[in-house]
Design an enzyme around this catalytic site. Structure first.
Site: not given
Ligand code: IMP
Ligand code: MG
Length: 442
Positions: A161, A356, A348, A189, A399, A113, A155, A153
């Site tokens: 994101d 997880k 953040d 998540t 990620d 690839k 984001d 996951d």
């Molecule tokens: P993940 O990549 O799906 O695990 O999501 C992570 C993102 O969810 C974090 O970067 C935050 O911006 C958002 N987030 C919203 N609420 C929460 C929380 O209660 N704990 C941690 N992350 C949160």
């Molecule tokens: Mg993520």
């Protein structure tokens, strides 16, 4: 988390994955010896094909040697041997493996690839090795094993994101295809919400597709759960609920160990985390505001248009982590610190109760016990333990796999994993997975 950025960052600084760096180092030797940059201007008698074939052969041999070392590591794990394996001596940070990794075959697949062996100026990279490891893991859970649970996951893995899973996302038909093949799906998540409505807002494309699919049976529609806040809120699919999700009460899914986390311990841990976060905001003059939830506490930018510097986010994670590890507050009934996950979300920083590894464990237990159909997750009984889906039958896709301040990393202790860098890579990974599953069937 902006992990494409992080993946590059890992190339440049001390923040590295030791195993991947070690493999890169081994591959650098044949690269130097056999990939000949002079071929670009020396046309006389120089054969590009021969060069790439030789490099390919040497790279493949090295991958085969590492494969054998992982087999040896697996033997050591089985023995419970106190003597470290050769791999453990060479890469001290290496964890446990749940499957063999057919690295030679995976290298050949990725070389077809990515034409890694044909390159003369750019040596096998972090991303080359990361993708070879992913392919090897997919081969292991399909050809050599049988995948029963895929957790994702949110984001950066399923959507960019901070964005949502829109109906046009190419990842949706691939996830539906897995559900049709009776592979269970968990969205694990960190995003922590208490209502189905909020998760529907983030995941509506997928949930609507599950509801309207003509290929899924009613039972297969139950092959998906949302595990939010790392390990704090479980929602099952519910075609008759307003937002297609129905919250599952904690007593139906908490594992035995999670049930021992006391409410007072949780509140005390979040108090300590909150104070530490406030200190960081003050000391580093962060343009951030504090957000306290019932199972998490975090700092988010005061103005969404202003980014908190990456270094400040990293520093905050490390400070808070250290303070929590050493704190006397936040203990459970057994006087152990309640498990938590402090991570840098890119814009953040959050501290969540649990991590997880607990979130994926809950999915393993829930589906192992028949999900909503088989009487629920089974709570904390011994039978629930024996029926749970095993680590080698589980794949977590995410990620964030750097050890400090990354949240998907924790899933490595309970399942096999694949490390992607963008939603587009998740799509490619799922195509690869479908391909291997198809080959096994035929
Ligand atoms: P993940 O990549 O799906 O695990 O999501 C992570 C993102 O969810 C974090 O970067 C935050 O911006 C958002 N987030 C919203 N609420 C929460 C929380 O209660 N704990 C941690 N992350 C949160
Ligand atoms: Mg993520």
């Amino acid at each position: 988390m902006t992990s494409r950025y992080r993946v590059e960052y890992a190339l440049k600084t001390h923040r590295r994955d030791q195993f991947i760096e070690w493999i890169k180092g081994l591959l650098a030797v044949p690269f130097v010896l056999y990939s000949q940059p002079t071929g670009v201007f020396e046309t006389n008698g120089f054969n590009v094909t021969q060069m790439s074939e030789e490099a390919h052969r040497r790279y493949a041999e090295i991958m085969r040697d590492i494969e054998v070392m992982i087999d040896d590591q697996l033997m050591h794990q089985l023995d419970g041997s106190r003597v470290p394996s050769k791999l453990k001596l060479l890469v001290p940070t290496i964890g446990n493996f749940f499957t063999r990794l057919p690295l030679e075959a995976a290298f050949k697949f990725q070389d077809r690839k990515r034409y890694i062996s044909s390159r003369r100026f750019v040596s096998p990279s972090f991303n080359d090795v990361r993708l070879i490891l992913n392919t090897a893991q997919l081969m292991a859970v399909t050809t050599h094993g049988s995948l029963r649970l895929a957790t994702f996951d949110g984001d950066v893995t399923l959507y960019e994101d901070g964005q949502s899973l829109e109906p046009t996302s190419p990842v949706i038909p691939r996830m539906i295809d897995l559900m049709r093949k009776n592979v269970k799906i968990g969205i694990v998540t960190a995003a922590g919400y208490t209502t189905g409505e909020q998760y529907y807002a983030r995941l509506h494309g997928l949930l609507d597709a599950v509801a309207s699919s003509t290929t899924l049976t009613p039972q297969q529609r139950q092959n998906i759960v949302i595990m939010g806040g790392e390990a704090n809120y479980l929602f099952e699919f519910s075609p008759t609920s307003p937002h297609l999700l129905s919250p599952v009460p904690r007593e139906r899914w908490l594992t035995a160990e999670m049930a021992s986390w006391s409410d007072s311990g949780i509140a005390a841990l979040l108090d300590v985390a909150e104070a530490a976060l406030r200190d960081c905001v003050k000391n580093m003059h962060l343009p951030a505001t504090l957000m306290r939830k019932d199972r998490a506490v975090g700092i988010i930018p005061r103005d969404p248009a202003v980014r908190i510097p990456r270094e400040s986010l990293e520093e905050t994670v490390l400070v808070v982590q250290k303070i929590l590890e050493l704190s006397v507050g936040g203990r459970d009934f057994d006087n152990k610190v309640v498990p938590f996950c402090a991570f840098n979300g890119g814009r953040d920083v959050f501290v969540d109760i649990g991590d997880k590894s607990w979130g994926v464990s809950v999915c393993q237990q829930w589906f192992g016990n028949g999900g909503g159909n088989g009487g629920g997750g089974g709570g904390s009984g011994g039978d629930a333990e024996s029926a749970r889906i095993r680590p080698e039958q589980t794949l977590h896709v995410g990620d964030q796999f750097l050890s400090a301040g990354s949240n998907d990393f924790k899933a490595r202790s309970v399942s096999t994993t694949a490390w992607i860098a963008s939603p587009a890579e998740t799509v490619e990974l799922l195509d690869e997975l479908a391909d291997f599953m198809g080959k096994k069937l035929s």
